[in-house]
Design a protein around this motif. Sequence first.
Motif, short mmCIF file in Angstrom:
data_model
loop_
_atom_site.label_atom_id
_atom_site.label_comp_id
_atom_site.label_asym_id
_atom_site.label_seq_id
_atom_site.Cartn_x
_atom_site.Cartn_y
_atom_site.Cartn_z
N PHE A 140 0.83 -1.21 0.00
CA PHE A 140 0.00 0.00 0.00
C PHE A 140 0.86 1.26 0.00
N ILE A 141 1.92 1.25 0.79
CA ILE A 141 2.82 2.40 0.84
C ILE A 141 3.47 2.63 -0.52
N ARG A 142 3.94 1.57 -1.13
CA ARG A 142 4.62 1.71 -2.43
C ARG A 142 3.66 2.21 -3.51
N SER A 143 2.47 1.66 -3.54
CA SER A 143 1.51 2.11 -4.56
C SER A 143 1.10 3.56 -4.31
N THR A 144 1.00 3.95 -3.05
CA THR A 144 0.66 5.33 -2.72
C THR A 144 1.77 6.27 -3.17
N CYS A 145 3.02 5.88 -2.97
CA CYS A 145 4.14 6.70 -3.44
C CYS A 145 4.07 6.91 -4.95
N HIS A 146 3.80 5.86 -5.68
CA HIS A 146 3.70 5.98 -7.14
C HIS A 146 2.54 6.89 -7.53
N GLN A 147 1.41 6.77 -6.84
CA GLN A 147 0.27 7.63 -7.14
C GLN A 147 0.60 9.10 -6.90
N LEU A 148 1.33 9.37 -5.83
CA LEU A 148 1.70 10.75 -5.53
C LEU A 148 2.66 11.30 -6.57
N VAL A 149 3.62 10.49 -7.00
CA VAL A 149 4.55 10.93 -8.04
C VAL A 149 3.81 11.19 -9.35
N ASP A 150 2.82 10.37 -9.63
CA ASP A 150 2.03 10.56 -10.85
C ASP A 150 1.37 11.94 -10.91
N ARG A 151 1.14 12.55 -9.75
CA ARG A 151 0.50 13.85 -9.70
C ARG A 151 1.49 15.01 -9.82
N PHE A 152 2.78 14.71 -9.80
CA PHE A 152 3.77 15.77 -9.96
C PHE A 152 3.64 16.36 -11.36
N PRO A 153 4.00 17.61 -11.52
CA PRO A 153 4.02 18.18 -12.88
C PRO A 153 5.08 17.45 -13.72
N ARG A 395 12.06 4.38 3.71
CA ARG A 395 12.78 3.56 2.73
C ARG A 395 12.03 3.48 1.41
N VAL A 396 10.74 3.16 1.47
CA VAL A 396 9.97 3.00 0.24
C VAL A 396 9.84 4.33 -0.50
N ALA A 397 9.63 5.42 0.24
CA ALA A 397 9.49 6.73 -0.40
C ALA A 397 10.74 7.09 -1.18
N LEU A 398 11.92 6.81 -0.62
CA LEU A 398 13.16 7.12 -1.31
C LEU A 398 13.36 6.18 -2.50
#
Length: 441
Positions: A140-153, A395-398
């Motif tokens: 869940f943490i890893r998928s959330t990180c990817h979702q947040l990055v997807d929202r970056f410009p 760790r996962v966020a980095l």
Amino acid sequence: MATVNTEGNGPGHVGADAGPRCPHLDGYAPLSPGQLANPYPMWAHARATAPVFYDERLGMWSVTRYQDVVGVLRDPETFSSAEAFALRQPRLPEELATRIPPGFWRPRMLVAHDPPEHTKLRRLAQKAFTRERVAALEPFIRSTCHQLVDRFPERGEVDLMVAYANALPLKVITSILGFEADEGPDLRQWTEDFLVMATPARDGEDDDVADAQIVGRIERMVAMTERCAALVEERRQAPRDDVISALVQAADTGDVQVAPYDLVTLALELVIAGNDTTANLISHMVHYLLEDRPLWEQLLADRTLVPAAVEETLRRRGSSKGLFRRATADVTIGEAQVRSGDILHVLFASANHDEALFTDPERFDLYREKVGEHVGFGRFRHSCLGAPLARLEGRVALEVLLERIPGLEPVPEQHLEYAPTLTTQTLLHYRVSVPRFRETP
């Protein structure tokens, strides 16, 4: 001029004898913008000249050397957590004052208890951070990180603190506690409000009458307390698979005897444990790695160094500056004569820069010896409950940033601003430049 609180209404409360204390440390102004941004030179000066010093304005001692910090934490009988922590209590408009719940100003949090109450409450709180629950969160943490990055410009600047470092742990902690997903921003604001109100008034502030900003903070805190109390009752009537339901069940079945309002306080304390620590860990870690680009490149080449980056960040700029203790007897620490009832600010962040243990402490070193001895999460019975989750999220966020945006750059010449607190190193913003990044795998 703010005065030392001698009525028990703030962290700076001392015993009945409020006579002179020494030694002092000239120039110590921990809530000034300069020392909020970089407290380490002043702490280094303290370790060399007055390792335990008294500040009349804050009404407390500061303990700066590693051995002294660990010694205080190891001796809870002499240095108690009880009655060592409280919120500032200014005079409020009558309408707001009538909404203040019992225990609001002196919250019965884990950090403010000694055994046996602390043991009882910690056993209850640990339901939020069991090893199994934390390990199961990694996908869940890893998928959330990817979702947040997807929202970056796709190109341009982004405030990493707001859009990533704060957003990730809020999504996680709201999910496991049982709040609604859209309540994350309100919980983040409550965290900042609480930490600021747990800090004594600064010079130039009148702590007797609340200004509009303080009134706003307290209004939000009261509203969140009311919301959490309602959520506890909702889960009592209709339990779900979340931590608040587990807390309510454990309390109602007699597994752990707690007062009803203590459940509200404990749930909100877990909010702090689950978001502020992690958010500051993530942003500071990225900051240090990007400021010294070869470090970032090392991690791009060798991801096995990521856990080392997490631990070195916790040492170099751990999220907690330190916590408070109250002396239960007259005691000597070095040259300081601490009296019974005095409050001590036990500075974990200074201890983590003690040259006696950590060579060249200002340097960010991925291969640092003894890094595991840092006290970034405290030590012993009051060690941070959220530490395993913070390490996992860090760790996962980095790892996701390295994978998705290897060309990440810091925005040059930005001023890092911090919330005015004594207990945390709460970074408000950290801007990065985003090049084209890789698609979600």
